[in-house]
Design a protein around this motif. Structure first.
Motif, mmCIF file in Angstrom:
data_model
loop_
_atom_site.group_PDB
_atom_site.id
_atom_site.type_symbol
_atom_site.label_atom_id
_atom_site.label_comp_id
_atom_site.label_asym_id
_atom_site.label_seq_id
_atom_site.Cartn_x
_atom_site.Cartn_y
_atom_site.Cartn_z
ATOM 1 N N ASN A 261 0.832 -1.209 0.000
ATOM 2 C CA ASN A 261 0.000 0.000 0.000
ATOM 3 C C ASN A 261 0.863 1.255 0.000
ATOM 4 O O ASN A 261 0.569 2.235 -0.692
ATOM 5 C CB ASN A 261 -0.908 0.017 1.232
ATOM 6 C CG ASN A 261 -2.090 -0.925 1.111
ATOM 7 O OD1 ASN A 261 -2.504 -1.298 0.011
ATOM 8 N ND2 ASN A 261 -2.651 -1.313 2.246
ATOM 9 N N ALA A 262 1.942 1.229 0.774
ATOM 10 C CA ALA A 262 2.822 2.397 0.872
ATOM 11 C C ALA A 262 3.530 2.666 -0.460
ATOM 12 O O ALA A 262 3.680 3.827 -0.868
ATOM 13 C CB ALA A 262 3.839 2.193 1.989
ATOM 14 N N ILE A 263 3.958 1.619 -1.141
ATOM 15 C CA ILE A 263 4.625 1.796 -2.440
ATOM 16 C C ILE A 263 3.682 2.454 -3.440
ATOM 17 O O ILE A 263 4.061 3.389 -4.160
ATOM 18 C CB ILE A 263 5.150 0.445 -2.962
ATOM 19 C CG1 ILE A 263 6.340 -0.027 -2.112
ATOM 20 C CG2 ILE A 263 5.551 0.552 -4.429
ATOM 21 C CD1 ILE A 263 6.821 -1.422 -2.454
ATOM 22 N N TRP A 295 8.944 -2.184 -6.304
ATOM 23 C CA TRP A 295 8.584 -0.819 -6.685
ATOM 24 C C TRP A 295 8.143 -0.754 -8.149
ATOM 25 O O TRP A 295 7.266 0.033 -8.504
ATOM 26 C CB TRP A 295 9.756 0.124 -6.437
ATOM 27 C CG TRP A 295 9.987 0.345 -4.981
ATOM 28 C CD1 TRP A 295 10.658 -0.465 -4.124
ATOM 29 C CD2 TRP A 295 9.500 1.440 -4.200
ATOM 30 N NE1 TRP A 295 10.635 0.068 -2.849
ATOM 31 C CE2 TRP A 295 9.937 1.232 -2.861
ATOM 32 C CE3 TRP A 295 8.757 2.578 -4.492
ATOM 33 C CZ2 TRP A 295 9.627 2.131 -1.840
ATOM 34 C CZ3 TRP A 295 8.456 3.472 -3.474
ATOM 35 C CH2 TRP A 295 8.889 3.242 -2.168
ATOM 36 N N THR A 296 8.737 -1.592 -8.984
ATOM 37 C CA THR A 296 8.311 -1.666 -10.377
ATOM 38 C C THR A 296 6.971 -2.381 -10.479
ATOM 39 O O THR A 296 6.036 -1.915 -11.143
ATOM 40 C CB THR A 296 9.366 -2.405 -11.219
ATOM 41 O OG1 THR A 296 10.605 -1.697 -11.150
ATOM 42 C CG2 THR A 296 8.920 -2.517 -12.668
ATOM 43 N N SER A 375 1.199 10.828 -15.562
ATOM 44 C CA SER A 375 0.393 9.634 -15.813
ATOM 45 C C SER A 375 0.987 8.386 -15.186
ATOM 46 O O SER A 375 0.268 7.463 -14.790
ATOM 47 C CB SER A 375 0.208 9.415 -17.322
ATOM 48 O OG SER A 375 1.474 9.276 -17.955
ATOM 49 N N ASP A 376 2.322 8.330 -15.083
ATOM 50 C CA ASP A 376 2.996 7.199 -14.443
ATOM 51 C C ASP A 376 4.041 7.750 -13.485
ATOM 52 O O ASP A 376 5.135 8.105 -13.881
ATOM 53 C CB ASP A 376 3.647 6.286 -15.488
ATOM 54 C CG ASP A 376 4.307 5.060 -14.878
ATOM 55 O OD1 ASP A 376 4.300 4.932 -13.634
ATOM 56 O OD2 ASP A 376 4.822 4.207 -15.625
ATOM 57 N N GLY A 377 3.674 7.824 -12.211
ATOM 58 C CA GLY A 377 4.580 8.399 -11.221
ATOM 59 C C GLY A 377 5.304 7.376 -10.386
ATOM 60 O O GLY A 377 6.003 7.736 -9.436
ATOM 61 N N GLY A 378 5.122 6.102 -10.705
ATOM 62 C CA GLY A 378 5.797 5.064 -9.935
ATOM 63 C C GLY A 378 7.304 5.185 -10.044
ATOM 64 O O GLY A 378 7.838 5.525 -11.116
ATOM 65 N N GLY A 514 13.481 0.473 -18.102
ATOM 66 C CA GLY A 514 14.213 0.284 -16.854
ATOM 67 C C GLY A 514 15.674 -0.052 -17.087
ATOM 68 O O GLY A 514 16.254 -0.876 -16.371
ATOM 69 N N ARG A 515 16.296 0.623 -18.032
ATOM 70 C CA ARG A 515 17.645 0.251 -18.472
ATOM 71 C C ARG A 515 18.633 1.393 -18.243
ATOM 72 O O ARG A 515 18.365 2.549 -18.563
ATOM 73 C CB ARG A 515 17.613 -0.106 -19.959
ATOM 74 C CG ARG A 515 18.920 -0.656 -20.534
ATOM 75 C CD ARG A 515 18.659 -1.253 -21.907
ATOM 76 N NE ARG A 515 19.841 -1.907 -22.451
ATOM 77 C CZ ARG A 515 20.657 -1.338 -23.353
ATOM 78 N NH1 ARG A 515 20.402 -0.120 -23.798
ATOM 79 N NH2 ARG A 515 21.698 -2.006 -23.810
#
Length: 580
Positions: A261-263, A295-296, A375-378, A514-515
């Motif tokens: 949940n925190a991630i 995290w991913t 849109s993607d803040g992860g 992710g590279r």
């Protein structure tokens, strides 16, 4: 009240013998009457107040409100101090003493007669340090955060603590403002007690604590000087007494589901990269196996909804008035983006029970899902031959056009080298270059200083360039911004590949994949690493003995949370009895 609960404090105060006599007698020299030792929970108040930690300057008053709540609920409060990590004053960095503070907390809890503990934290490292120490003991615990400062105001404009420093300093170097104008913002930026008012590490970790369920709802965002902060402290004092009778230990709250949940929450708030290290360390203490790849898996694809500096426009005071973290959690939950709605929290309810009716009073501050800030803040986890064990980048603070980039390295061997050369007009650098900073990891710059957001070369700032790709084994302040790759592991001091990057090497960053790739052959990379291993340079920062030697010998790498290897794991609260 559950009369079957065996109070831990009774091991000190409950025996009718010589030992009980002495423990009670010593406490009675402050005027405590007999009935306070008769079956009442003894509640510790772990206080990180210090004049040297301005974020926590109001904690004496908060502690008094916690005490009132404890007494009202039928417990007895005992306040105790622990090492206070001051982000603003400690050198070389507060991260250097985070583990030391956690040891102080752990041993203070374990060695003293308390049945539960209220954790008073605010400044960046105090939150993870207190949670780490308490998790290692696993007794009932609740956290009360100190809250953020009021919004900064300077010449009619709103400015954010920390973030304004980076922005205005770059303007000085670019020649846009004078040094006098820069210095005039000092007092305007920090207008009250409390932590940074941006979504820096302090506010991020307060949000993480609330998302983990170890605080009461709305804890994260209430301003430090708001009366509601003191009300929450009072209610937390009351609640911790019930947690004793319910035997609601930290291990029942700090589950894997809570960390997931925190991630997800960290992505939604545009939280600090430091949360990656701190959550890993807390999880390691309670026995939850949390990895970088989580995290991913959990965070990527999550929109950033909170429009706060350094990623956005507003500040924590605005966030509080908009509805605080419950407004974010409800938005996520309504869209089935909250991984575990049934995760238990400190008030005995599930996370979803706490937030399912939470209002959002300002959709500019807490945005709707169809209108995100990003849109993607992860958190972007990067791997490759330059970071075999991983590195991280914060998408909400980065420039979209640089998240896929190929450039030549401009290398700084350490931070002193960076400071000596960055302003050199003859530095061979352009806007496509990639700045690489070495020897600033956990061991190489003991404590892993927040220097990863290197300021840009003045000659490029003068041309209007405001961002470049930067790579280091360092950390970055949560109040900072930019396309910055951090926590590169293994670090330089551990002979990681970043140690052998040379000026002119081509590096490729591809956040979508992710590279993080150093464009040399495997044979060449291995040859460089072997040659360096045979003649490792000595970094003068890692000498000196004392705690520094302990730190360097035992600190884990960034992907492991930078805890000490001998502190990982939950040791519980049992302690051998002492006979006087």
């Amino acid at each position: 009240m559950n009369k079957n609960v065996k109070l831990r404090s009774a091991q000190w105060f409950g025996s009718i013998d010589k030992n009980g006599f002495m423990y009670r007698s010593w406490m009675k020299n402050t005027g405590i009457p007999d009935h306070e030792f008769q079956g009442k929970p003894i509640i510790g108040i772990c206080n990180t107040w210090s004049d040297l930690t301005p974020c926590n300057a109001h904690f004496r008053r908060i502690a008094e409100r916690v005490k009132q709540g404890i007494l009202e609920a039928g417990g007895y409060p005992v306040e105790f101090p622990v090492f206070s990590n001051s982000e603003s004053n400690l050198r070389p960095t507060a991260m250097f003493t985070r583990n030391l503070a956690s040891m102080d907390v752990e041993e203070a809890i374990r060695g003293n007669p308390m049945d539960a503990v209220v954790l008073l934290a605010g400044c960046d490292k105090t939150t993870p340090a207190l949670l780490m120490g308490a998790a290692s003991c696993d007794i009932p615990a609740i956290m009360v955060s100190g809250g953020p400062m009021l919004n900064g105001k300077h010449k009619g404009k709103t400015i954010g603590s920390g973030t304004a420093v980076w922005q205005m300093h770059e303007d000085v170097k670019a020649g846009n403002i004078s040094i006098e104008e820069f210095l005039s913002a000092e007092r305007s930026m920090s207008r009250s007690e409390g932590t940074c008012n941006t979504m820096g590490t302090a506010s991020t970790m307060a949000c993480m604590a609330e998302a983990l369920g170890v605080t009461l709802p709305y804890n994260a965002a209430i301003p430090a000087v708001d009366a509601s902060r003191y009300l929450l402290a009072h209610l937390s004092g009351m609640r911790i007494v019930d947690m004793v009778w319910e035997e609601l230990k930290l291990s029942k709250i700090l589950t894997r589901e809570a960390f997931e949940n925190a991630i997800r929450t960290n992505a939604a708030i545009g939280g600090s990269t430091n949360a990656v290290i701190h959550l890993k360390a807390i999880a390691g203490r309670i026995g939850v196996d949390l990895e970088l790849d989580d995290w991913t898996r959990i965070g990527r694809g999550t929109p950033t909804l909170v429009d706060l500096m350094p990623s956005g426009r507003f500040l924590m005071e605005d966030f509080s008035y908009a509805g605080g973290l419950p407004a974010v959690l409800r938005t996520l939950g309504d869209a089935d983006l909250l991984p575990h709605k049934d995760a238990l929290t400190a008030n005995g309810k599930t996370l979803w029970e706490n937030v399912s009716d939470a209002p959002n009073y300002n959709e500019e501050v807490v945005r709707a899902l169809d209108n995100p800030l990003v849109s993607d803040g992860g958190m972007c986890v990067l791997r490759g031959n330059l970071a075999p064990r991983g590195a991280v980048l914060k998408p909400s603070a980065a420039s979209p056009h640089l998240m896929q980039h190929r450039g030549q390295a401009v290398v700084f061997e350490d931070y002193d080298d960076y400071k000596a050369r960055i302003a050199d007009p003859d530095l061979d650098v352009d806007e496509n270059s990639i700045l690489v900073l070495k020897n600033c990891g956990p061991r190489g710059y003991p404590g892993m200083a927040e220097v990863g957001n290197m300021g840009l070369p003045p000659k490029l700032l003068e041309q209007g360039i405001t961002d470049m790709v930067r790579i280091s084994d360092a950390r970055m302040s949560g109040t900072a911004y930019g396309t910055v790759v951090l926590h590169t592991a293994p670090e330089t001091a551990a002979n990681g590949p970043i140690a052998v990057v040379q000026n002119g090497d081509w590096i490729e960053l591809d956040c979508s994949q992710g590279r993080l790739h150093l464009d040399i052959s495997e044979d060449e990379l291995n040859a460089r690493l072997s040659a360096r291993a045979e003649n490792l340079p000595v970094n003068p920062l890692i000498a000196g003995g004392g705690y520094r030697s302990l730190y360097i010998d035992h600190v884990l790498q960034a992907d492991e949370g930078c805890d000490f290897d001998f502190l990982v794991g939950c040791r519980g609260a049992d302690v051998p009895r002492h006979s006087h």
